[in-house]
Design an enzyme around this catalytic site. Structure first.
Site, PDB file in Angstrom:
ATOM      1  N   SER A  32     -23.441  33.186   9.738  1.00  0.00           N
ATOM      2  CA  SER A  32     -24.255  33.341  10.928  1.00  0.00           C
ATOM      3  C   SER A  32     -25.079  34.629  10.934  1.00  0.00           C
ATOM      4  O   SER A  32     -25.944  34.810  11.790  1.00  0.00           O
ATOM      5  CB  SER A  32     -23.348  33.327  12.169  1.00  0.00           C
ATOM      6  OG  SER A  32     -22.432  34.421  12.145  1.00  0.00           O
ATOM      7  N   SER A  43     -19.514  34.647   7.329  1.00  0.00           N
ATOM      8  CA  SER A  43     -20.834  34.903   7.909  1.00  0.00           C
ATOM      9  C   SER A  43     -21.508  36.183   7.448  1.00  0.00           C
ATOM     10  O   SER A  43     -22.694  36.382   7.715  1.00  0.00           O
ATOM     11  CB  SER A  43     -20.741  34.901   9.442  1.00  0.00           C
ATOM     12  OG  SER A  43     -20.511  33.598   9.913  1.00  0.00           O
ATOM     13  N   LYS A  70     -26.704  43.061  13.551  1.00  0.00           N
ATOM     14  CA  LYS A  70     -26.681  41.684  14.037  1.00  0.00           C
ATOM     15  C   LYS A  70     -26.638  41.724  15.559  1.00  0.00           C
ATOM     16  O   LYS A  70     -25.993  42.607  16.164  1.00  0.00           O
ATOM     17  CB  LYS A  70     -25.443  40.988  13.470  1.00  0.00           C
ATOM     18  CG  LYS A  70     -25.325  39.507  13.749  1.00  0.00           C
ATOM     19  CD  LYS A  70     -24.089  38.960  13.027  1.00  0.00           C
ATOM     20  CE  LYS A  70     -23.879  37.484  13.259  1.00  0.00           C
ATOM     21  NZ  LYS A  70     -22.698  36.979  12.511  1.00  0.00           N
TER      22      LYS A  70
END
Length: 529
Positions: A178, A202, A104
């Site tokens: 996210s 997330s 990420k």
């Protein structure tokens, strides 16, 4: 999105195991399968990277343009060749030797930008790797790229750098956030492994919405050093993969006490360096599983799938009992979360900004001011993100770390939630509490449904963050319209080995994961075992 274009041809990989050999798609191969092929000399890391780069070119740069990645590592093939040579000369460093991983884009990499999906941090190169990035490299993993994400780890499932991510199962449905880019990338087989971060769900939301496995570990098991913060009382990185085996293999190489993250001191003597040893196809036999009924009743098809999953657990020998949380906790958990989250972000984000090179914002106020000047799409592809940027005002007005309300929540509220959940586990003598990771199927793309947004279907995910407890997600099935449903296994602190065993046994009993319809296999991806 700009990615590296490298000319290469797809290769047919064959596992020479005789006439009984069965074909295996790349997406269905575990790390153990890949290592077996490398040990046989019929697969190299270089070829594996080529296959994954081909998928990125086909489905992120072209085709459905899933927009899962912000950066592709230009040295990935070179690194793979070096690791192949090292394997031949000295043997593998770990099971992750030569295995591609996607991070990420809020996890620091010294050789690629780390932007947290924000145009305000575009091009920022951190001074060094995050602790977990360093661990992965030391294990021989290849950082293949950085994933798109909900900007600054909250808000709608898009970044102001490159826009929204698309769910490969249904382009009109959310991939969740996210860590949406990581979830999409792993579901679409852009790499073998992925890293997300989880503050309120997330890792787990994108794992569920994209039909993969993911783990939110115990707070303190993985270092947060070098990860762009949202709220350190809750933040943790987590492994994401198509297979529970791979989640276990990845977890073991990233653990360790880190002087830069005091929370990891609680993990001393409590972590494993090889969680794959705990995996047991028969682990559900004799297990006691609690089903959190509070999170059913919002989507008939999700409920049916969870009911079928419970039946499979019973068939495997588990005892399933109903549990419920106190209504006051369900009513108050969002306020508990916000009390911590909105106070911590400004202070902790500014500490991170202080590590960046000149020219980047140094305060949240400065970020807010710069954002107000971006009111239309930019020539470089950047765009406004009003949903996320509107949070700046809430974060700036959220209070202080010296507030009595914050201190009471930190010192009394969060331990209360942890003790209550552990009490439910103890009172019923449970190995885990299970629940639908999302009470409803993935909703429409572009709609914010975060922990602080009005939502008629209460999610249980932030209970794991409020308590610091581990939560493993495993695919449970698909709705009639082809959308993934996940089931969560929530357990006691540092019970990752047990949760992974239970999740692996469930995965092996059901085998429901399917490749996304918008990212099918490419020619030449069939392996033989």
């Amino acid at each position: 999105m700009k990615t590296l274009a490298i000319p290469f041809s797809l290769v047919l990989l064959v596992f020479p195991t005789g006439s009984a050999a069965q074909p295996l798609q790349l997406s269905g191969a575990t790390i153990a399968d890949l290592n077996a092929a490398m040990d046989e000399g019929v697969l190299t890391s270089e070829r594996l990277v080529e296959l994954y780069l081909a998928r990125i070119a086909a489905y992120d740069d072209e085709g459905p343009r899933l927009n899962a990645l912000l950066t592709v590592n230009r040295r990935a093939l070179e690194t793979a060749r070096q690791l192949d040579r090292e394997r031949r000369e000295r043997g593998p460093r770990s099971p992750l030797h030569g295995i591609p991983v996607i991070l990420k884009d809020n996890v620091d990499t010294h050789d690629m930008p780390t932007t947290a999906g924000s145009i305000l941090l575009k091009g920022s190169i951190p001074p060094d790797d995050a602790f977990i990035t360093r661990r992965l490299r030391e294990a021989g993993a290849i950082i293949l790229g950085k994933a798109n994400m909900s900007e600054l780890a909250s808000g709608v499932q898009m970044s102001s750098i490159d826009g929204p991510m698309l769910n490969p199962h249904n382009l009109g449905r959310t991939p969740s956030g996210s860590s949406g880019g990581t979830g999409v990338a792993i579901a679409a087989s852009y790499a073998q492994l992925g890293i997300g971060t989880d503050t309120g769900g997330s890792v787990r939301g994108p794992s569920t919405s994209n039909g993969i496995a993911g783990l939110k570990p115990t707070l303190g098991l993985l270092s947060r050093d070098g990860i762009v913060p949202l709220a350190l009382s809750f933040d943790t990185a987590g492994p994401m993969a198509r297979h529970v085996y791979d989640v276990a293999a990845m977890l073991g190489v990233m653990v360790g006490v880190d002087q830069a993250d005091p929370a990891t001191s609680t993990s001393a003597g409590r972590y494993e360096t090889d969680y794959t040893r705990a995996l047991d196809g028969g682990a559900l036999a004799g297990a006691r599983i609690g089903i959190a009924r509070d999170f059913l009743g919002y989507d008939t098809e999700v409920d049916w799938i969870i009911g079928a999953a419970l039946d499979r657990m019973r068939e495997a020998g588990a005892t399933v009992v109903d549990v419920r949380y106190p209504p006051w906790l369900l009513d108050a958990k969002a306020a508990f979360y916000q009390t911590i989250r909105f106070r911590e972000f400004p202070v902790q984000m500014e500490a991170y900004l202080a590590t960046l090179s000149p020219g980047y914002p140094r305060t949240l106020e400065e970020m807010a001011e710069r954002a107000k000047r971006i009111l239309a799409p930019m020539r470089d592809g950047g765009r406004p993100n009003p949903t996320r940027w509107s949070f700046f005002e809430q974060e700036l007005a959220g209070g202080s770390l010296e507030d009595s309300e914050y201190a009471a929540m930190r010192d009394l509220g969060l331990p209360l939630v942890r003790d209550l959940i552990v009490g439910v586990l103890d009172d019923h003598d449970l190995d885990a509490i299970v629940y639908p990771t999302s009470p409803t199927r993935p909703g429409p793309a572009g709609v914010y449904r975060g922990s602080s947004a009005p939502n008629p279907a209460p999610s249980a995910t932030n209970l794991a963050n409020l308590s610091g407890l581990p939560d493993l997600i495993v695919p449970a099935g698909y709705t009639g319209d082809g959308l993934p449903v996940g089931i969560s296994f929530l357990g006691r602190e540092y019970s990752e080995a047990r949760l992974l065993a239970l999740g692996y046994a469930f995965e092996q009993a059901t085998r429901v994961r399917r490749d996304p319809v918008h990212a099918p296999a490419l020619p030449g991806e069939t392996l033989r075992r």
